[in-house]
Design a protein around this motif. Structure first.
Motif, short mmCIF file in Angstrom:
data_model
loop_
_atom_site.label_atom_id
_atom_site.label_comp_id
_atom_site.label_asym_id
_atom_site.label_seq_id
_atom_site.Cartn_x
_atom_site.Cartn_y
_atom_site.Cartn_z
N PRO A 96 0.81 -1.23 0.00
CA PRO A 96 0.00 0.00 0.00
C PRO A 96 0.84 1.28 0.00
O PRO A 96 0.48 2.27 -0.63
CB PRO A 96 -0.84 -0.13 1.28
N ALA A 97 2.02 1.27 0.70
CA ALA A 97 2.85 2.48 0.74
C ALA A 97 3.41 2.78 -0.64
O ALA A 97 3.53 3.95 -1.05
CB ALA A 97 3.98 2.30 1.76
N TYR A 98 3.80 1.75 -1.38
CA TYR A 98 4.32 1.93 -2.73
C TYR A 98 3.24 2.52 -3.64
O TYR A 98 3.52 3.45 -4.41
CB TYR A 98 4.81 0.59 -3.26
N PHE A 99 2.01 2.00 -3.53
CA PHE A 99 0.91 2.53 -4.35
C PHE A 99 0.63 3.99 -4.03
O PHE A 99 0.41 4.81 -4.92
CB PHE A 99 -0.37 1.69 -4.13
N ASP A 100 0.68 4.33 -2.73
CA ASP A 100 0.47 5.73 -2.35
C ASP A 100 1.55 6.63 -2.95
O ASP A 100 1.27 7.75 -3.39
CB ASP A 100 0.47 5.86 -0.82
N ALA A 101 2.79 6.12 -2.97
CA ALA A 101 3.90 6.92 -3.47
C ALA A 101 3.78 7.19 -4.96
O ALA A 101 3.95 8.33 -5.42
CB ALA A 101 5.23 6.22 -3.16
N ILE A 102 3.48 6.15 -5.75
CA ILE A 102 3.42 6.36 -7.21
C ILE A 102 2.16 7.14 -7.61
O ILE A 102 2.08 7.64 -8.74
CB ILE A 102 3.50 5.03 -7.97
N GLU A 103 1.18 7.21 -6.71
CA GLU A 103 0.00 8.03 -7.01
C GLU A 103 0.21 9.49 -6.58
O GLU A 103 -0.49 10.37 -7.08
CB GLU A 103 -1.23 7.46 -6.28
N ARG A 104 1.19 9.73 -5.69
CA ARG A 104 1.36 11.07 -5.12
C ARG A 104 2.63 11.77 -5.61
O ARG A 104 2.63 12.97 -5.89
CB ARG A 104 1.37 10.95 -3.60
N GLU A 105 3.74 11.03 -5.72
CA GLU A 105 5.05 11.64 -6.00
C GLU A 105 5.35 11.71 -7.50
O GLU A 105 4.81 10.91 -8.27
CB GLU A 105 6.14 10.86 -5.28
N ASN A 131 17.41 -9.95 -6.63
CA ASN A 131 18.66 -9.24 -6.28
C ASN A 131 18.61 -7.77 -6.69
O ASN A 131 19.57 -7.21 -7.22
CB ASN A 131 19.87 -9.94 -6.92
N ILE A 132 17.47 -7.15 -6.47
CA ILE A 132 17.29 -5.74 -6.84
C ILE A 132 17.72 -4.88 -5.66
O ILE A 132 17.19 -5.01 -4.55
CB ILE A 132 15.83 -5.46 -7.21
N GLY A 133 18.69 -3.97 -5.95
CA GLY A 133 19.19 -3.11 -4.88
C GLY A 133 18.62 -1.72 -4.93
O GLY A 133 18.53 -1.05 -3.90
N ALA A 134 18.26 -1.22 -6.11
CA ALA A 134 17.73 0.15 -6.22
C ALA A 134 16.64 0.18 -7.28
O ALA A 134 16.64 -0.62 -8.22
CB ALA A 134 18.84 1.13 -6.58
N MET A 135 15.70 1.15 -7.08
CA MET A 135 14.57 1.28 -8.02
C MET A 135 14.35 2.74 -8.33
O MET A 135 14.43 3.61 -7.45
CB MET A 135 13.28 0.69 -7.42
N LEU A 136 14.08 3.01 -9.61
CA LEU A 136 13.69 4.35 -10.05
C LEU A 136 12.35 4.22 -10.77
O LEU A 136 12.29 3.71 -11.89
CB LEU A 136 14.75 4.93 -10.99
N ASP A 137 11.28 4.66 -10.08
CA ASP A 137 9.93 4.50 -10.63
C ASP A 137 9.33 5.85 -10.97
O ASP A 137 9.34 6.78 -10.14
CB ASP A 137 9.02 3.79 -9.62
N VAL A 138 8.84 5.99 -12.22
CA VAL A 138 8.24 7.24 -12.70
C VAL A 138 6.78 6.98 -13.06
O VAL A 138 6.50 6.16 -13.95
CB VAL A 138 9.00 7.78 -13.92
N PRO A 139 5.81 7.63 -12.38
CA PRO A 139 4.39 7.43 -12.72
C PRO A 139 4.08 7.89 -14.15
O PRO A 139 4.68 8.85 -14.65
CB PRO A 139 3.66 8.31 -11.70
N LEU A 140 3.16 7.15 -14.78
CA LEU A 140 2.68 7.51 -16.12
C LEU A 140 1.38 8.29 -15.95
O LEU A 140 0.41 7.79 -15.35
CB LEU A 140 2.44 6.25 -16.95
N GLN A 141 1.37 9.50 -16.47
CA GLN A 141 0.18 10.36 -16.26
C GLN A 141 -0.37 10.81 -17.61
O GLN A 141 0.35 11.36 -18.44
CB GLN A 141 0.56 11.57 -15.41
N ALA A 142 -1.70 10.56 -17.78
CA ALA A 142 -2.38 10.98 -19.02
C ALA A 142 -3.66 11.73 -18.62
O ALA A 142 -4.47 11.20 -17.85
CB ALA A 142 -2.73 9.78 -19.88
#
Length: 788
Positions: A96-105, A131-142
């Motif tokens: 849930p925290a991840y979903f909140d982040a990609i919807e807000r940030e 073995n994932i150490g880092a993530m860069l997630d960018v929301p898609l907005q239309a």
């Protein structure tokens, strides 16, 4: 010096990254300009190029579902081995925290993904296994709405994401959104094209003509059926003004004015209305059409008007044929009704004479038993002929749809008692046990047509008695499921199984029924009457055991006392031999232009002690009524000089005669004569042939007359003084004849007494009635009264 060298190396690395990212964006932009590439292929290229440019092992695109309850992987690129996969699902409940982040940030840059609060929720299930150490997630907005996320996953240790890497991620996300929007636009256009093609196919193959015009009234759409209907080809007519092609000259100004009114006011009264108009064929022939104009659509700064049109020439011709056939059938029905009405009058008029004179002679005390039996045979045959006429007329009225059911509050107990009194003698004569029972839960007063119910039950009981030689006949009335159930059972011979379904057809008879005589109309009429009253007549039978007829009617409880119609409650009428009670005087007027009819009715009234004046027509009746002031008038409805309807209206409008009750008398059985008589002012209605009991009942109901019957006259007192010395002698003779069963001796004794004094004649008539019905119990009771 070392720090300077380190800074230079860092700057060189940054420049290389920027160059790689710029080259990647340039390549991606070039690929975007290829309009033929599908979204799936374009996404795969974007992920592959961007992963290399940003130097990550895994780069993927995920999309939200409609409720934002999960994200689904649309595409995932692995740099190692250039593998590509899709379909994984991450529910919101897992992270849930991840979903909140990609919807807000704007960007979720998790340098240490396994410990970052936004991404650590799926550490064990996703990050550690891969073995994932880092993530860069960018929301898609239309359109200001987040539709998914671009996810860059670094395999290995933690990784700090630079600003240029984050900006590159945002640029790639924008390219994906653009590609996604383009794919949606392409899909929408494809669906629109398919829909437009289907619409054109439907219009082109429609059975109706379809025509479209623009704001100027020029034709822009013209389907194949329009070509067939109006004779103009598509290429010939498109671009022409509608008024030049299919609108007749007489209606062109109206069409033009309507178009102007719409453009000025927006009013379109003909839209979505089905109209019948006249159209013009290319040949100049005008023909009728049915037209429906659809709602105007705005196109290119103007309007498009569409209309469906159908040639209705054939339909109107068929309608005209049907109308002519209907009128012909109605004329035939009217002719049939008029014929039956006239035939009814012509048949009933002589029958009135036969039955009327038979009734007059039957009231004569001086008749011998042989003469009385002959008169009873004449009366019985006349009654059977009358029943046959009534059956034929009833069936004709039902088939013509002119048979009305008149519902009123009805006393079932009275109807039952009446039926027993009517058919009881016939059952007793055959030695049958006749029973009638009403269930306690049946209301005393119910709303139905009592007259027609009595007619049906009388027919069913009459049939049961006629065909049953031994045993019983039973009538039961009960309630089941809010319906009244009527059932007539007998112990007769039964009905053949092959005939049980045919007995309700007109003129149909079983073998037993044909042997017993009859017309085969009774059950057919009963079946139709029950249907009109909301029920269904049914029957079952077992050969050698008996038959059962039953039906049910809607149960509607009456709120008031039942209306007592004289022809419904015959058991309350004065008897056939009735005479005015002592001290009673009644003056009646008989109006009829037929001398025989006047004589019969006058004689029946006079034999009961009524004073009578007669009139030979309507005009004569009005004058005599003013002069003689009778207490009641019996008015024939069909007379030559002035019919009974008008004569009654004139009597009602004259203060001198308006209070005199007028009873309509007619031989017509069809038509609305009964209602017309009531509308004219008649208080009641008598059908010819006139029955003495009904005639006296009218005097009782409307003139206040009271009657006594010879049956009620006592055998003691002053009237019996002439035979007081012979009582024992007569009683002894009668007892001896009863003991021997000598019917002839009893009849001879009755005949001899009827030739004597009034008291002897009354006693003789009583003995004759009792022996005629073989009522030996009644004869024994009479002997006891004579010997005491």
């Amino acid at each position: 010096m070392d720090s300077f060298r380190t800074a230079a190396d860092s700057l060189a690395a940054s420049e290389r990254r920027l160059v790689a990212q710029s080259d990647a964006l340039t390549e991606l932009t070039a690929r975007y300009t290829n309009p033929g590439e599908q979204f799936g292929d374009r996404l795969r290229s974007i992920l592959e190029i961007a992963a290399r440019a940003i130097d990550v092992e895994r780069l993927s695109m995920w999309e939200f579902d409609a409720e934002h309850s999960l994200i689904r992987c649309v595409g995932l690129h692995h740099r190692t081995g250039s593998r590509y996969e899709s379909g994984a699902v991450l529910p919101r409940t897992v992270a849930p925290a991840y979903f909140d982040a990609i919807e807000r940030e704007r960007v979720v840059a998790a340098s240490e993904a396994q410990t970052d609060s936004r991404t650590r929720e799926f550490r064990d299930g996703y990050l550690v296994p891969h073995n994932i150490g880092a993530m860069l997630d960018v929301p898609l907005q239309a359109d200001n709405h987040r539709v998914g996320v671009l996810c860059a996953e670094h395999v290995g240790h933690a990784r700090a994401w630079t600003v240029d890497e984050q900006n590159f991620g945002i640029s790639v996300a924008n390219l994906i959104v653009i590609a996604l929007t383009e794919e949606q636009r392409r899909t929408t256009l494809k669906r629109l094209a398919e829909s437009d093609a289907r619409a054109h196919m439907i219009v082109d193959t429609a059975h109706d003509a379809y025509i479209g015009i623009d704001s100027t009234g020029c034709i822009v759409t013209w389907n194949a059926q329009a070509e067939a209907t109006f004779g103009w080809g598509h290429d010939e007519v498109v671009g022409k003004h509608l008024t030049e092609t299919i609108i007749p000259p007489a209606y062109r100004d109206g069409h033009t004015n309507g178009m102007h009114r719409f453009h000025e006011t927006g009013e379109a009264p003909v839209v979505n209305q089905r109209l019948e108009l006249t159209a013009l064929h290319r040949s100049g022939r005008e023909f009728p059409i049915e037209l429906t104009v659809t709602s105007p659509m705005r196109v290119d700064g103007g309007f498009f008007f569409g209309a469906f049109l159908r040639d209705i020439s054939g339909r109107l011709e068929r309608d005209a044929e049907l109308r002519r056939a209907k009128e012909s059938a109605e004329a035939a029905t009217r002719a049939k009704s008029e014929f039956l009405t006239n035939m009814s009058h012509e048949l009933r008029t002589p029958l009135n004479g036969v039955l009327g004179y038979a009734q007059l002679l039957q009231r004569d005390r001086g008749l011998t038993p042989t003469q009385r039996e002959a008169l009873e045979a004449i009366a019985q045959c006349g009654s059977q002929l009358l029943d046959l006429i009534n059956d034929v007329l009833d069936l004709s009225k039902i088939e013509a749809g002119r048979f009305d059911i008149e519902e009123a509050s009805t006393d079932l107990a009275k109807i039952t008692a009446d039926l027993r009194s009517v058919v009881g003698e016939a059952a007793s004569r055959k030695g049958l046990m006749l029973t009638a029972s009403i269930s306690p839960d049946v209301p005393r007063a119910v709303v139905l047509d009592g007259l027609r119910l009595r007619q049906v039950l009388l027919n069913l009981l009459g049939n049961a008695i006629k065909f049953t030689d031994a045993g019983r006949v039973r009538l039961t009335i009960s309630v089941t499921a809010e319906r009244l159930v009527f059932e007539v059972t007998d112990t007769g011979p039964g009905i053949e199984s092959e005939s049980i379904t045919k007995i309700f057809a007109a003129f149909a008879q079983t073998k037993t029924g044909a042997a017993a005589g009859g017309t085969g109309l009774g059950l057919a009429i009963c079946d139709r009457l029950i249907s009109l009253m909301g029920g269904e007549l049914k029957a079952d039978s077992v050969l050698g055991e008996g038959s059962r007829f039953w039906f049910s009617l809607p149960l509607v409880e009456g709120r008031s006392a039942p209306r007592k119609e004289l022809d419904e409650l015959e058991s309350e009428l004065p008897s056939f031999e009735a005479r005015l009670a002592p001290g009673q005087t009644v003056l009646a007027m008989v109006v009829d232009d037929n001398l025989a009819n006047r004589h019969i009715m006058s004689s029946l009234l006079e034999s009961a002690g009524v004073r009578v004046v007669t009139a030979a027509g309507g005009l004569d009746a009005i004058e005599r009524a003013r002069a003689d002031r009778p207490q009641i008038i019996f008015m024939d409805l069909k007379m030559n000089d002035l019919d009974g309807f008008e004569a009654t209206r004139r009597l009602a409008s004259d203060p001198a005669t308006s209070s005199i009750p007028v009873v309509a008398v007619t031989a017509s059985a069809l038509g609305n004569s009964r209602q017309r008589a009531r509308d004219a002012g008649c208080v009641d209605y008598l059908s010819k042939p006139v029955r003495a009991e009904l005639l006296y009942g009218m005097l009782q109901a409307h003139a206040g007359a009271r009657f006594v019957s010879d049956r009620e006259a006592p055998l003691s007192g002053s009237a019996d003084l002439a035979i007081i010395d012979r009582r024992s002698e007569i009683g002894g003779q009668l007892r001896g004849a009863i003991a021997l069963g000598d019917v002839g001796a009893i009849q001879q004794l009755a005949t001899a007494l009827m030739q004597g004094s009034r008291a002897e004649s009354a006693l003789g008539e009583r003995i004759h009635r009792l022996i005629t019905t073989f009522d030996f119990d009644g004869l024994s009771a009479l002997v006891d009264s004579l010997e005491t």
